[in-house]
Design an enzyme around this catalytic site. Structure first.
Site, PDB file in Angstrom:
ATOM      1  N   CYS A  35      -7.380 -28.448  10.414  1.00 57.63           N
ATOM      2  CA  CYS A  35      -8.613 -29.225  10.256  1.00 57.63           C
ATOM      3  C   CYS A  35      -8.314 -30.695   9.975  1.00 57.63           C
ATOM      4  CB  CYS A  35      -9.475 -28.623   9.154  1.00 57.63           C
ATOM      5  SG  CYS A  35     -10.093 -26.986   9.614  1.00 57.63           S
ATOM      6  N   HIS A  79      -5.971 -21.709   9.439  1.00 60.59           N
ATOM      7  CA  HIS A  79      -7.313 -22.107   8.999  1.00 60.59           C
ATOM      8  C   HIS A  79      -8.055 -20.937   8.346  1.00 60.59           C
ATOM      9  CE1 HIS A  79     -11.314 -23.528   8.644  1.00 60.59           C
ATOM     10  NE2 HIS A  79     -11.689 -22.425   9.269  1.00 60.59           N
ATOM     11  N   ASP A  98      -8.067  -6.939   0.514  1.00 60.99           N
ATOM     12  CA  ASP A  98      -7.145  -7.239   1.609  1.00 60.99           C
ATOM     13  C   ASP A  98      -7.897  -6.990   2.899  1.00 60.99           C
ATOM     14  OD1 ASP A  98      -6.794  -4.149   1.390  1.00 60.99           O
ATOM     15  OD2 ASP A  98      -5.875  -4.698   3.292  1.00 60.99           O
ATOM     16  N   CYS A 144     -12.530 -28.383   5.228  1.00 57.77           N
ATOM     17  CA  CYS A 144     -11.327 -27.569   4.989  1.00 57.77           C
ATOM     18  C   CYS A 144     -10.100 -28.467   4.837  1.00 57.77           C
ATOM     19  CB  CYS A 144     -11.131 -26.598   6.150  1.00 57.77           C
ATOM     20  SG  CYS A 144      -9.603 -25.639   6.056  1.00 57.77           S
ATOM     21  N   CYS A 161      -6.932 -27.507   5.473  1.00 58.42           N
ATOM     22  CA  CYS A 161      -5.742 -27.014   6.177  1.00 58.42           C
ATOM     23  C   CYS A 161      -5.246 -28.019   7.216  1.00 58.42           C
ATOM     24  CB  CYS A 161      -5.992 -25.646   6.808  1.00 58.42           C
ATOM     25  SG  CYS A 161      -6.712 -25.684   8.448  1.00 58.42           S
ATOM     26  N   ASP A 205       0.860  -1.187   0.000  1.00 55.41           N
ATOM     27  CA  ASP A 205       0.000   0.000   0.000  1.00 55.41           C
ATOM     28  C   ASP A 205       0.898   1.239   0.000  1.00 55.41           C
ATOM     29  OD1 ASP A 205       0.976   0.111   2.562  1.00 55.41           O
ATOM     30  OD2 ASP A 205      -0.930  -0.301   3.548  1.00 55.41           O
TER      31      ASP A 205
HETATM   32 ZN   LIG Z   1      -9.021 -25.460   8.252  1.00 57.96          ZN
END
Ligand SMILES: [Zn+2]
Length: 351
Positions: A282, A308, A239, A277, A279, A60
């Site tokens: 998870c 996550h 963002d 999910c 990730c 930015d």
């Molecule tokens: Zn997750």
């Protein structure tokens, strides 16, 4: 774009970010120019090498952070005088200085300096800030064309559209900004005191007046619902600190709606945070364990919830991209929105 304020998305390694599906991240010019300083980063080969991130970075302009320190700031036609929040030393940010710092950092996309204002504000002051933003845009772009990154490249340049809380002024500012030679456009100065409905009216007014062949970036937003509503308005890039900041407060975004991991109902839950999910949190950990880590103040809770939440946001954007290709964005947005509106009482989508 996850937000890497200090050259790091808090708690995540570059490998974590890649695993989350992150393709580009945002770094804050204001923070990095004050500490460790942009010259130091240039001398060490630029921000990509400094933070070991080989995918794109958007910086930015630093203007938003500087101008939000209201009482310590003086705006002139030249630029913004302010005091460092670290040591109180006087500092100065002009369009040229902002572009110099961003070139030192070596970001792939640099953003022009703008004059953002809080809302509500009288019409004359909104017009004045909008006109100054146009003059600063021209100065930023002209100066940036003369600069090179530490790796010897030019940067893609995004110009910021201001225009306060008036849709007609927003449209006019977008049209006039679109006349500048730049690679994309950022819509700034929203979510600064106006209602959600006003935010989307203003975003639509600006986005509708920007060329369709270049990316449109809505700065500083938002919730999963905001992203879906923004995409429907023609926004391509976002963002927000929400996924990372909320993670540190124990708030997870999941495909079933928001989850506050502190709640007693999860004390004995052996379910993952989000069964759909991909990730690491998870795949391996239960809600009961994450709740325990969070209540015990363990670093791993912050790290896993951040991983996550960033993965959730990236998956949401992937879902939206696929839905656009298949022509079913409205339907997918409605399904996701229902799960969130039930749980957090968020306001209705724009008409
Ligand atoms: Zn997750």
């Amino acid at each position: 774009m996850p937000v890497g304020t200090q050259g790091t998305v808090k708690g995540l390694t570059p490998a974590d970010l890649r695993a989350s599906g992150t393709r580009i991240l945002l770094a804050n010019t204001y923070h990095l120019m004050l500490r460790p300083g942009s010259e130091l980063i240039r001398n060490l080969g630029g921000l990509h090498r400094f933070m070991a991130w080989d995918r794109p970075i958007l910086t930015d302009s630093g203007g938003y952070q500087v101008l939000s320190m209201k009482e310590l700031v003086k705006v002139t036609e030249d630029g913004v005088e302010f005091r460092s929040h670290l040591d109180g030393k006087p500092e100065f940010l002009s369009p040229e200085r902002s572009m110099d710092v961003q070139a030192d950092l070596g970001s792939d996309i640099a953003v022009t300096l703008d004059h953002a204002v809080p809302l509500p504000l009288d019409a004359a002051a909104q017009r004045e800030a909008g006109e100054r933003t146009l003059r600063w845009t021209e100065r930023s772009l002209r100066h940036a064309r003369t600069l090179k990154t530490p790796e010897g490249h030019g940067q893609l340049l995004f110009a910021i559209v201001q225009g306060g809380g008036d849709s007609a002024l927003r449209r006019e500012m977008a049209e006039r900004t679109a006349a500048y030679p730049c690679d994309g456009f950022a819509i700034g100065g929203l979510s600064v005191g106006e209602t959600k409905r006003e935010t989307w009216d203003l975003a639509r007014a600006a986005a509708g007046a920007l060329p369709a062949d270049r990316p449109r970036y809505l700065m500083g937003m938002g919730t999963p619902l905001d992203l879906l509503d923004g995409i429907a308005c023609g926004i391509d890039l976002f963002d927000c600190v929400l996924p990372t900041r909320n993670a540190r407060n124990g708030m997870a975004f999941t495909s079933e709606g928001p989850v506050n991991i502190r709640n007693a109902e999860y004390a004995r839950s052996d379910r993952p945070l989000d069964p759909s999910c991909r990730c690491e949190a998870c795949a391996l950990l239960t809600r009961a364990y994450l709740r325990h880590l969070h209540l015990a103040g363990e670093i791993l809770a912050h790290r896993m919830l951040t991983l996550h939440n960033v993965t959730f946001y990236q998956t949401l954007m992937e879902t939206a991209r696929r839905a656009i290709e298949r022509g079913v964005l409205d339907q997918i947005s409605r399904e996701i929105s229902e799960r969130y509106r039930e749980r957090d009482g968020a306001p209705p989508a724009p008409a």
